[in-house]
Structure formats: C-alpha cells, structure tokens
Scaffold this motif. Structure first.
Motif, short mmCIF file in Angstrom:
data_model
loop_
_atom_site.label_atom_id
_atom_site.label_comp_id
_atom_site.label_asym_id
_atom_site.label_seq_id
_atom_site.Cartn_x
_atom_site.Cartn_y
_atom_site.Cartn_z
N ALA A 144 0.81 -1.21 0.00
CA ALA A 144 0.00 0.00 0.00
C ALA A 144 0.85 1.27 0.00
O ALA A 144 0.33 2.35 -0.26
CB ALA A 144 -0.93 0.01 1.21
N ALA A 177 -4.99 2.44 -7.18
CA ALA A 177 -5.86 1.43 -6.57
C ALA A 177 -7.05 1.08 -7.45
O ALA A 177 -7.54 -0.05 -7.41
CB ALA A 177 -6.35 1.92 -5.21
N HIS A 219 -0.42 2.78 -4.97
CA HIS A 219 0.21 1.62 -4.36
C HIS A 219 1.53 1.30 -5.06
O HIS A 219 1.88 1.93 -6.05
CB HIS A 219 -0.75 0.42 -4.43
CG HIS A 219 -2.01 0.60 -3.67
ND1 HIS A 219 -3.17 -0.10 -3.92
CD2 HIS A 219 -2.31 1.45 -2.64
CE1 HIS A 219 -4.12 0.28 -3.08
NE2 HIS A 219 -3.63 1.23 -2.30
#
Length: 223
Positions: free
Chosen positions: A182, A206, A215
């Motif tokens: 992330a 994302a 990410h």
C-alpha cells in the motif's frame, strides 16, 4: 449512506480475526480498523498479475504461486492473461476466505476457483515457498498491506532476508518475485537487492480507472 452489514468473522492463525462486511453490492475485508480489501478497488491487485505475466515474456507452461486469495482480483486477472498451459497455485492460510469466495462473494469470484489451471492450498504461503525448489516462474505476494506482517506477525518472515532467500530458491532461474504494498518501503527494496534480485519498483493506482490511492509493486527477478 447505507450502513455496513457484518457478514462473517474469520480466525487468523497467529493474528487478529478478519471481518467480512457488505454495503449494498460492495464487500470489505477488515482487520481491526484497517480495511484490507474493498471490492470497489481492484486496480493494483490486478496489475500485480498482469504486469508479472508480461514480464515472464511468453514462458511456456508457466507456474505461478499466488499468496493469498483475498477477493480473487489477482487470480482472476492472472487467468485472463495466461494461456491454457499455465498452472496457478493459490496459497491461502484462512479457510473461511475460500468459503466467502464460494458463498457471499460468489458473484465476485466469477468461477475462478473452478478453473482447471487453479489449485488451492490451505496453508501458509511461507511454508509453500520453503517447500519449493526452482518450482515457480513467479511468486506473487499480497498477504499484507506491505512488507510489515500486518495481518499476522508470522508474515514478517516473508519479507526478511531468510524469507527472500527462500523465495529466490523456490523460483526458477529468471523467475519473478512480485510483492504488492500500500506504500513505498525503501528498506524492503534494498533488502530485495541484497538478496540478489534485480528490482523494479512500480507505482500503480488502486482503481481500474487510474484513480485512488497510489500503491507499489516490487518486481524482483532471480539472477
């Protein structure tokens, strides 16, 4: 706003329980206060599969290991770009994740677990990796929000030097270790290089439309 409905809870060996929520047609898998997965945001998990297969460059009968299943975004994307001769092993530690895929999220699963190319192992992906010796063309890891063992402390072993060495040994020469996160982690990228991977760090969004949080995926090629 439509309230979230708790559908089920799943125990995680060595970690806190996971909770499956539904809001309308959307599903969320939550760990404590962390939303690990949301069915509306699949772009970077799909990119993990598509970009890995692209980097394999048309390898014949490739064998991929995906750890873990999650909501199946990575598996479905991999099946969409792999040929009929491919094999995909999915290592999923939590049996209820697969139960959810065949139950409350069956529409999202879209039959991917019934694909003849797919084999599911209910096991710790770290243990599956350690059993491998030049077995896989690619190992795709999306079992945490990054290389910090968020879901369970035992996952830390995937991202340290011993875990990276085990992954390197489980890969065929030229094979790819792809790790989703992330957020950036320069220390982890450095460890991958120290473990003798040629590393490419890629930023992905994302959502499928190119929006949402940014990410990171690391692609490490076994030298």
């Amino acid at each position: 706003m439509t309230p979230r409905e708790l559908i089920d809870t799943a125990d995680v060996p060595g970690g806190e329980p996971l909770r499956l929520f539904r809001r309308g047609s959307d599903h969320m898998i939550v760990l404590e206060r962390n939303e690990l997965m949301n069915s509306r945001m699949s772009g970077s998990e799909e990119a993990l599969a598509v970009m890995t297969v692209e980097r394999l460059g048309g390898a014949k009968a490739p064998h991929l290991l995906i750890g873990g299943y999650g909501m199946g975004f990575t598996l479905r994307a991999a099946l969409g770009v792999l040929g009929k001769d491919a094999a995909v092993t999915v290592a999923e530690l939590v049996p209820k994740i697969i139960d959810w895929a065949k139950g409350p999220m069956v529409d999202l699963t879209a039959g991917c677990l019934d694909d003849p190319r797919v084999a599911v192992e209910i096991d710790d992906v770290g243990a599956v990796i350690r059993r491998g010796r030049a077995t896989y063309d690619a190992i795709l890891l999306d079992v945490d929000n990054g290389p910090d063992g968020l879901t369970r402390a035992g996952n830390d072993g995937l991202y340290g030097m011993r875990g990276l060495e085990a992954a390197r040994m489980a890969l065929k020469p030229g094979g790819i270790l792809a790790v989703w996160s992330a957020a950036p982690d320069p220390r982890f990228a450095r460890r991958m290089r120290e473990a003798d991977f040629a590393v490419d760090e890629v930023g992905v969004r994302a959502r499928q439309n190119g929006k949402g949080p940014r990410h990171v995926i690391w692609f490490g090629v076994r030298r």
